[in-house]
Each structure stands twice: as C-alpha cells, then as structure tokens.
Write an enzyme that holds these catalytic residues in place. Structure first.
Site, PDB file in Angstrom:
ATOM      1  N   CYS A   2       0.834  -0.969  -0.070  1.00 46.05           N
ATOM      2  CA  CYS A   2      -0.015  -0.103  -0.060  1.00 46.05           C
ATOM      3  C   CYS A   2       0.918   1.278  -0.071  1.00 46.05           C
ATOM      4  O   CYS A   2       2.009   1.335   0.594  1.00 46.05           O
ATOM      5  CB  CYS A   2      -0.945   0.007   1.123  1.00 46.05           C
ATOM      6  SG  CYS A   2      -2.232  -1.118   1.453  1.00 46.05           S
ATOM      7  N   ARG A  27       3.730  -0.062  -4.971  1.00 48.23           N
ATOM      8  CA  ARG A  27       3.423  -0.800  -3.707  1.00 48.23           C
ATOM      9  C   ARG A  27       2.190  -1.379  -3.515  1.00 48.23           C
ATOM     10  O   ARG A  27       1.756  -2.092  -2.492  1.00 48.23           O
ATOM     11  CB  ARG A  27       3.673   0.216  -2.731  1.00 48.23           C
ATOM     12  CG  ARG A  27       4.603   1.237  -2.536  1.00 48.23           C
ATOM     13  CD  ARG A  27       4.682   2.207  -1.511  1.00 48.23           C
ATOM     14  NE  ARG A  27       4.515   1.407  -0.360  1.00 48.23           N
ATOM     15  CZ  ARG A  27       5.382   1.287   0.680  1.00 48.23           C
ATOM     16  NH1 ARG A  27       6.915   1.302   0.213  1.00 48.23           N
ATOM     17  NH2 ARG A  27       5.542   0.705   1.765  1.00 48.23           N
ATOM     18  N   TRP A  73      -2.790  -2.561  -1.622  1.00 48.79           N
ATOM     19  CA  TRP A  73      -2.407  -3.710  -1.670  1.00 48.79           C
ATOM     20  C   TRP A  73      -3.397  -4.582  -0.874  1.00 48.79           C
ATOM     21  O   TRP A  73      -3.117  -4.465   0.416  1.00 48.79           O
ATOM     22  CB  TRP A  73      -1.118  -4.347  -1.648  1.00 48.79           C
ATOM     23  CG  TRP A  73      -0.606  -5.807  -2.167  1.00 48.79           C
ATOM     24  CD1 TRP A  73      -0.543  -6.139  -3.291  1.00 48.79           C
ATOM     25  CD2 TRP A  73      -0.419  -6.626  -1.048  1.00 48.79           C
ATOM     26  NE1 TRP A  73      -0.043  -7.460  -3.229  1.00 48.79           N
ATOM     27  CE2 TRP A  73      -0.173  -7.841  -1.943  1.00 48.79           C
ATOM     28  CE3 TRP A  73      -0.702  -6.957   0.197  1.00 48.79           C
ATOM     29  CZ2 TRP A  73      -0.044  -9.078  -1.411  1.00 48.79           C
ATOM     30  CZ3 TRP A  73      -0.415  -8.266   0.508  1.00 48.79           C
ATOM     31  CH2 TRP A  73       0.077  -9.057  -0.125  1.00 48.79           C
ATOM     32  N   ASN A  99      -1.421   1.739   5.929  1.00 44.82           N
ATOM     33  CA  ASN A  99      -0.574   1.144   5.225  1.00 44.82           C
ATOM     34  C   ASN A  99      -0.234  -0.028   6.106  1.00 44.82           C
ATOM     35  O   ASN A  99       0.419   0.374   7.250  1.00 44.82           O
ATOM     36  CB  ASN A  99       0.831   1.677   4.354  1.00 44.82           C
ATOM     37  CG  ASN A  99       1.740   0.700   4.126  1.00 44.82           C
ATOM     38  OD1 ASN A  99       1.483  -0.615   3.915  1.00 44.82           O
ATOM     39  ND2 ASN A  99       2.863   1.029   4.191  1.00 44.82           N
ATOM     40  N   GLY A 100      -0.604  -1.355   6.079  1.00 45.88           N
ATOM     41  CA  GLY A 100      -0.118  -2.220   7.260  1.00 45.88           C
ATOM     42  C   GLY A 100      -1.339  -3.199   7.681  1.00 45.88           C
ATOM     43  O   GLY A 100      -2.368  -3.338   7.061  1.00 45.88           O
ATOM     44  N   GLU A 485      16.301 -17.666 -10.004  1.00 50.12           N
ATOM     45  CA  GLU A 485      15.719 -16.277  -9.980  1.00 50.12           C
ATOM     46  C   GLU A 485      15.358 -16.209 -11.404  1.00 50.12           C
ATOM     47  O   GLU A 485      14.243 -15.410 -11.864  1.00 50.12           O
ATOM     48  CB  GLU A 485      17.055 -15.503  -9.940  1.00 50.12           C
ATOM     49  CG  GLU A 485      16.786 -13.843 -10.083  1.00 50.12           C
ATOM     50  CD  GLU A 485      15.948 -13.389  -9.476  1.00 50.12           C
ATOM     51  OE1 GLU A 485      15.105 -13.826  -8.354  1.00 50.12           O
ATOM     52  OE2 GLU A 485      15.447 -12.093  -9.890  1.00 50.12           O
ATOM     53  N   LYS A 489      11.435 -14.752 -12.270  1.00 47.33           N
ATOM     54  CA  LYS A 489      11.233 -13.554 -12.955  1.00 47.33           C
ATOM     55  C   LYS A 489      10.124 -13.957 -13.976  1.00 47.33           C
ATOM     56  O   LYS A 489       9.121 -13.319 -14.046  1.00 47.33           O
ATOM     57  CB  LYS A 489      12.335 -13.103 -13.862  1.00 47.33           C
ATOM     58  CG  LYS A 489      13.704 -12.221 -13.224  1.00 47.33           C
ATOM     59  CD  LYS A 489      13.191 -11.013 -12.721  1.00 47.33           C
ATOM     60  CE  LYS A 489      12.464 -10.874 -11.637  1.00 47.33           C
ATOM     61  NZ  LYS A 489      13.128 -11.023 -10.048  1.00 47.33           N
ATOM     62  N   GLU A 492       6.779 -14.230 -12.135  1.00 47.43           N
ATOM     63  CA  GLU A 492       6.002 -13.087 -11.696  1.00 47.43           C
ATOM     64  C   GLU A 492       5.372 -12.373 -12.900  1.00 47.43           C
ATOM     65  O   GLU A 492       4.270 -11.519 -12.435  1.00 47.43           O
ATOM     66  CB  GLU A 492       7.204 -12.113 -11.135  1.00 47.43           C
ATOM     67  CG  GLU A 492       7.879 -12.622  -9.769  1.00 47.43           C
ATOM     68  CD  GLU A 492       8.908 -11.819  -9.402  1.00 47.43           C
ATOM     69  OE1 GLU A 492       9.106 -11.284  -8.248  1.00 47.43           O
ATOM     70  OE2 GLU A 492       9.958 -11.459 -10.090  1.00 47.43           O
ATOM     71  N   HIS A 508      15.676 -36.411 -10.343  1.00 54.12           N
ATOM     72  CA  HIS A 508      14.941 -37.074  -9.075  1.00 54.12           C
ATOM     73  C   HIS A 508      13.345 -36.231  -9.058  1.00 54.12           C
ATOM     74  O   HIS A 508      12.877 -36.123  -8.102  1.00 54.12           O
ATOM     75  CB  HIS A 508      15.794 -36.316  -7.748  1.00 54.12           C
ATOM     76  CG  HIS A 508      17.083 -36.984  -7.668  1.00 54.12           C
ATOM     77  ND1 HIS A 508      17.286 -38.360  -7.514  1.00 54.12           N
ATOM     78  CD2 HIS A 508      18.071 -36.312  -7.976  1.00 54.12           C
ATOM     79  CE1 HIS A 508      18.533 -38.435  -7.563  1.00 54.12           C
ATOM     80  NE2 HIS A 508      19.059 -37.558  -7.697  1.00 54.12           N
ATOM     81  N   LYS A 607       5.725  -4.437  -4.480  1.00 51.73           N
ATOM     82  CA  LYS A 607       7.208  -4.416  -4.680  1.00 51.73           C
ATOM     83  C   LYS A 607       7.778  -4.302  -3.063  1.00 51.73           C
ATOM     84  O   LYS A 607       8.813  -4.982  -3.049  1.00 51.73           O
ATOM     85  CB  LYS A 607       7.677  -2.953  -5.076  1.00 51.73           C
ATOM     86  CG  LYS A 607       9.140  -2.857  -5.264  1.00 51.73           C
ATOM     87  CD  LYS A 607       9.632  -2.582  -6.764  1.00 51.73           C
ATOM     88  CE  LYS A 607      10.993  -2.714  -6.686  1.00 51.73           C
ATOM     89  NZ  LYS A 607      11.425  -3.994  -7.284  1.00 51.73           N
TER      90      LYS A 607
HETATM   91  C1  G6P Z   1       8.556  -8.535  -3.180  1.00 51.35           C
HETATM   92  C2  G6P Z   1       9.186  -8.355  -4.399  1.00 51.35           C
HETATM   93  C3  G6P Z   1      10.292  -9.039  -4.829  1.00 51.35           C
HETATM   94  C4  G6P Z   1      11.478  -8.995  -3.811  1.00 51.35           C
HETATM   95  C5  G6P Z   1      10.753  -9.454  -2.469  1.00 51.35           C
HETATM   96  C6  G6P Z   1      11.962  -9.099  -1.552  1.00 51.35           C
HETATM   97  O1  G6P Z   1       8.071  -9.790  -3.178  1.00 51.35           O
HETATM   98  O2  G6P Z   1       7.891  -8.248  -5.517  1.00 51.35           O
HETATM   99  O3  G6P Z   1      10.786  -8.277  -6.055  1.00 51.35           O
HETATM  100  O4  G6P Z   1      12.577  -9.496  -4.373  1.00 51.35           O
HETATM  101  O5  G6P Z   1       9.759  -8.662  -2.338  1.00 51.35           O
HETATM  102  O6  G6P Z   1      11.995  -7.499  -1.178  1.00 51.35           O
HETATM  103  P1  G6P Z   1      13.161  -6.922  -0.595  1.00 51.35           P
HETATM  104  O7  G6P Z   1      12.721  -5.308  -0.654  1.00 51.35           O
HETATM  105  O8  G6P Z   1      13.427  -7.228   0.880  1.00 51.35           O
HETATM  106  O9  G6P Z   1      14.465  -7.120  -1.520  1.00 51.35           O
END
Ligand code: G6P
Length: 612
Positions: A2, A27, A73, A99-100, A485, A489, A492, A508, A607
């Site tokens: 948020c 956010r 969010w 926010n929270g 990773e 990506k 996501e 396995h 994010k």
């Molecule tokens: C969210 C974001 C990711 C990020 C993760 C950890 O899931 O969408 O892109 O890697 O949080 O966030 P941080 O700010 O702690 O790296």
C-alpha cells in the site's frame, strides 16, 4: 505494501496526491482513493489503478489544500470500491489512510459494534478510524491524544494519516513497522510511504522512526513525538533522489529501463570500493565492526524473494572464497523457528526495499540475541538499513518495476566484494588471484552491455515459447541460484508456471515433466561442471524437451544439442551470475509483453512487502 501520500499547505492537494499515487503504485494497485477538505470532507475511491480513480473522479470538484491518497494492496477484504481507502469514521468527521495490518481489529470491531458503530467495509482500517473517534468522544480529548491512546492499544503494523473535517489546518501521521517520510516545504508538508512523491517539491525530509507520530499544521509548525508522548528533535535530511531517477527515461517500461541500467548499476556498486590496479577492496560502513565481521564463526543470510536468491549466491561465494560457513534462511521461516543465533554470528539482511516485514523481524530477533547485523539495502534510510550495525548500500537507484532486476545484480556485486574482502583478510585467496578477479569485475559492465545487444534474438525465442504452460530452469554451482531467479522472473510477470532446479536434481523428479512441450532453460556457462551439464542437456534432449541454453561465446558442444543458444561473453565462474541473469530477465520481459501482461505491475504482487 500500500502506498500513502498526504499534503497540507497552500496548493491544491488533488494533483499532488494523484501524481504521488502514480509513483507509489508499485506498492499495490488493487484500488486507489483520495480525500480532500474544502469546507466539507470529500472522498473519491475506486477499485483498480490510479488511472481508474482519475476516470471516476472526472470533472468532480476536488479542490482543497489538504488531502490524503492511498493505493492499496489488499490484505483485509477484497479489492473492491468499498474496501478502498480512505475510510471515514461513522460521524464523517475523520478520514484515514493506512498501510499495514491491525491484528486485533476483530476484537475492537466487536466492541465498537456493541457501542452502536456500523461498518461499510471489511477492512481493519475502518475499525481503526472508528476506534479513534470513539476515544475522542468517550475521553473528550483532542484528535492527537485520541490517536496516541488508540495506537497504544492497537497490535500490528501501520503507517497512517488522518484528516479531521472540523480542523482542516492540521494533519496527523503515525508509523509502526511501515515506512513514512515527511517532506518539509515552505508552509507546506508532504507525507508519503517513500520520497518519490515528494522530490519535486522539497529536498528536506524527515524519516519517521517506529512508534513516532507527526502533527503538521498549515502555518508551517510541526511536532514529532513518540507514542509515549515524548517530543523528539528530528534530523532533517537532504534527499539525494532526483526526478529523472524515477521516470522511464524513454523506455516503454520501468523493468526494461532497469534491465538496461545494469552496466551502470554494477559499476556504481563497485565505485570507490575496489581497485584492480591497486589490488584492494574497501567497503565502508563496517569500520567499527570490522573485527567482529572478520572473526565471525559463521554468517547467516536472511531475506525474501529475489534477495533470497542473491543471498544463495553469497553462500557459494563466501564458502568458496573465504571458507566461512554460511546459512541462507527465508526470513519468514527463520524468525519463527527459534533458530540458534549467538553473538559470534553475523546476520546479513539483504533487501532492496529495506522494509520487508519478515526480514525486518528476522534481524530484530538476531539483534536481541546479540548477533552483529549487516544490512545490504538499496533504499537509503530504510528500516533495515537503520536497524543494522554495519551495512553497504547497493546504490542501484530507485527500482520501480515490481520484478527486481538491477537490485539483484547490485546485490550480487556487493556480495562478491564482501566475499573477496573476507578472503583477502583471512588469506584464503592469493594476491594475484584477487587481482585477476578484480580485473574481471571491472569488465562486467561492458560484458552486460554486450548481452543487452542480444535483445532481438531473445525476443525471437520469446515469441516461440510465449504460449508454453511450464518452463524449467536448470543450472549448477553459481548458476543454480540464477536458475531460481530466472524462473521467478518468468512466474512473476508472465504468469507461466516455472521452476528452477539444480541441473543434477532434475532426474529426481522434474525429468518426469519433460516432453516436446517443455522448454528447458539451461545455464551452461560453467567451466568446472561443463561436461556434467552437457550430460544433463542430453537427458532433456533424449526426452524431446526444447532446449534454450545460455552458453559462453564460441561454445560448440551444447550448441550442437540445443534448440537455441544465447551466447554471452565468458567470465570468471564466480562472477557468472552477474551475466547469466541478464538474458533470463530479457526472456521473461519479452514473453510477458507478448502475452499482453503488465510487466511493471504484475497481478497480486507488490514491490515492498510490509506485511507478514
Ligand atoms: C517482493 C518483491 C520482490 C522482492 C521481495 C523481497 O516480493 O516483489 O521483487 O524480491 O519482495 O523484497 P526486498 O525489498 O526485501 O528485497
């Protein structure tokens, strides 16, 4: 999660709020809303993006020089109109953005219902604003005191801003566990979840600490107090951000811009911290803790998401180069499993945002148990950075695309420097080997530039596989975390199911999935396990899987087996993640675009995850 933004001053609030919300949309983007006061308090809110809110507002009268805005969010309650913020108190005198999460909202709600309150939404936030109103009435106190009393009884995390229709010359904001920045202008104040909505109006900011609240007045007066009612004399800091850093700069999407920024980002992360010619590495921000760092019995890395993947690379680097045991923990598991932590441990928190709730809680726990905390954050002044004993900023600049790209490469650069510095300190690397690696590190930015030129070829591969339902990513050694990773990506931003696996583990389980419809991305640049990777590629080929291989320039063996090869410049094996991740980022980007997905704001994600 948020985003919140608020304004009080002499200008019209609405355009400032809308612009701010657009910057904070990373956010959360489930719904958006604003409230402004000009004689009466007006609220406009709508499910969807900030642009949906703008359409909804249309030509309505939004004038007023005090206002609050929110982009959501969803946590409590579906993402619909009624659950969108701001929320009003029953009398209509108070409006709040939040926010929270208020964890004890249910008990408070029951109590308020018993006292005759009614609720229009399913949110914890509407409970909070009515709880504050009830205290105002019951205790006959001013809003400031009511907020303080209420927040002392609330369990959970919050950054809130409140408006009061009967007092339109004042705004109250408080935080616990969620970030909040106060911008100070000339007889005007800006409040936001981060500095991006503020930078074009003022460079003077105060980062509120946990359990503090601010009361700001239109005439320029302000106070900051703790929730225990102790007045603070806060430090006004100068923002180093500029507008260009948070704009798209000619790219169609932030993600693409951020992928292309990586040569500079890696160079910036190294700048002033190493010299190949001089054969030295010097990370600032550690000085008085250097001894503890060098003498540590083991290192524990704690993080989430992409940052957890860079932490895994740190495990390979530090154990390989400096011979110190490393453990890598998901912050959300670590904090709840009663881990063994001693004062001889160094706990690294890796976090782009510096605000991830689980990572923050994990280091609070480690700090209680007397470990040294080393923060690796991108956002300057963030909570994790401030809670750490020592730290290194990644200096990647604001990352706005929700899927992390440049923050990852910046983290891996810093972690490589840390591993090398430790190795040099402990004598586990020779001077010449160190110098060779440092020289090679200096080449990484230009090698990333070369990989970025492969964009067209990667786009063509993306077009072939854009409709796949599953993807497998395989890598060994330093490239195993890169496989994870790469798969993350793709998941996501394109919503294709993807899994990353150590290449040898494929037999396995995942091998059962392989048929002519399964694209398998191999990270095959390793020199040490090359023959073994070739065997893994053969195993996939034998089962008719489609092979996309990332190989070193000039490779012939895998080229002969794969359906597609992406040839990238060779480098030292320990530095390979800095290169191999780049084609995977581009592949996900192009697949997502071809599938019509919103790459910068993928569904359901945010994010900065400031809830558990
Ligand atoms: C969210 C974001 C990711 C990020 C993760 C950890 O899931 O969408 O892109 O890697 O949080 O966030 P941080 O700010 O702690 O790296």
């Amino acid at each position: 999660m948020c985003g919140i933004v608020a304004y009080i001053g002499q200008q019209d609030a609405y355009p400032i709020l809308i612009k701010g919300l657009k910057r904070l949309e990373y956010r959360g983007y489930d719904s958006a809303g604003v409230a402004v006061i000009k004689e009466e308090l007006k609220v406009f809110k709508k499910a969807g993006k900030v642009s949906d809110l703008e359409n909804f507002v249309g030509n309505s009268d939004t004038t007023g020089s005090i206002g609050i805005g929110h982009t959501r969010w969803a946590t409590h309650g579906e993402p619909n109109d009624k659950n969108a913020h701001p929320h009003l108190s029953n009398s209509g005198n108070l409006a709040i953005i939040h926010n929270g999460i208020i964890e004890n909202y249910d008990a408070l709600k029951k109590e308020l219902i018993a006292r005759g309150y009614t609720f229009k939404s399913d949110t914890d936030t509407e409970v909070l604003v009515n709880f504050i109103e009830e205290i105002q009435k019951e205790e006959q106190v001013d809003l400031e005191e009511a907020v303080r009393i209420a927040l002392n009884q609330v369990i959970g995390a919050y950054a809130i801003v409140l408006l009061e229709q009967s007092n339109p010359d004042r705004m109250i904001a408080a935080r616990k566990g969620s970030p909040m920045v106060l911008g100070i202008g000339d007889k005007e104040f800006f409040i936001a979840s981060d500095a991006s909505p503020i930078i074009e109006y003022t460079k003077n900011v105060i980062y509120l600490n946990d359990q503090e609240y601010a009361v700001v007045h239109r005439d320029g007066r302000f106070t900051i107090k703790t929730l225990g009612n102790v007045e603070k004399s806060p430090k006004i800091q100068k923002l180093e951000l500029n507008l260009e850093m948070i704009e798209k700069g000619g790219y169609e999407h932030f993600m693409l811009k951020e992928i292309h920024e990586q040569p500079k980002v890696v160079a910036d992360a190294m700048r002033g911290r190493m010299s190949a010619a001089g054969g030295w590495i010097k990370l600032g921000g550690v000085d008085e803790y250097a001894n503890r760092l060098n003498k540590a019995d083991r290192f524990i890395f704690t993080s989430c998401g992409t940052s957890w993947h860079s932490s895994l690379i740190a495990e390979y680097l530090i154990e390989d180069l400096a011979r110190v045991p490393v453990e890598v923990e998901y912050a959300s598991e670590f904090r709840y499993r009663n881990p063994i932590i001693t004062e001889k441990d160094v706990v690294f928190a890796v976090s782009q945002s510096g605000e991830t709730a689980d990572t923050l809680a994990a280091i609070e726990l480690a700090k209680e148990r007397k470990a040294m905390i080393y923060g690796i954050c991108n956002v300057i002044g963030s909570s994790i950075a401030r809670l750490s004993h020592a730290g290194s900023y990644t200096h990647a600049g604001p990352e706005i695309g929700v899927a992390s790209t440049k923050a990852f490469t910046a983290q891996v650069t810093i972690l490589t420097l840390i591993a090398l510095q430790l190795a040099a300190e402990k004598g586990t690397i020779t001077k010449s080997a160190l110098r060779t690696i440092l020289y090679e590190m200096e080449q990484i930015p230009s090698k990333i530039e070369k990989i970025l030129l492969l964009d067209k070829q990667i786009q063509e591969i993306a077009a072939i596989y854009k409709d796949a339902s599953n993807f497998l990513y395989l890598g060994r050694g330093y490239n195993f975390p890169v496989a994870l990773e790469g798969a993350l990506k793709l998941k996501e931003i394109s919503y294709i199911h993807a899994e990353g696996y150590p290449a040898a583990e494929m037999k396995h389980g995942p091998i059962a999935l392989i048929d002519e419809n399964m694209p398998v991305v191999f990270l095959a640049t390793n020199q040490s396990a090359y023959e073994k990777i070739v065997s893994n590629v053969q195993e996939v080929k034998a089962r008719k899987g489609k092979i996309i291989a990332i190989v070193n320039e000039g490779d012939t063996q895998i080229k002969a087996l794969a359906d597609h090869v992406i040839e990238i410049p060779a480098t030292e094996e320990i530095l390979s993640p800095l290169l191999t991740i780049v084609p995977l980022q581009l592949l996900s980007y192009h697949i997502a675009i071809l599938r019509g997905c919103n790459v910068d704001q993928p569904r359901n994600l945010a994010k900065s995850v400031t809830v558990e």
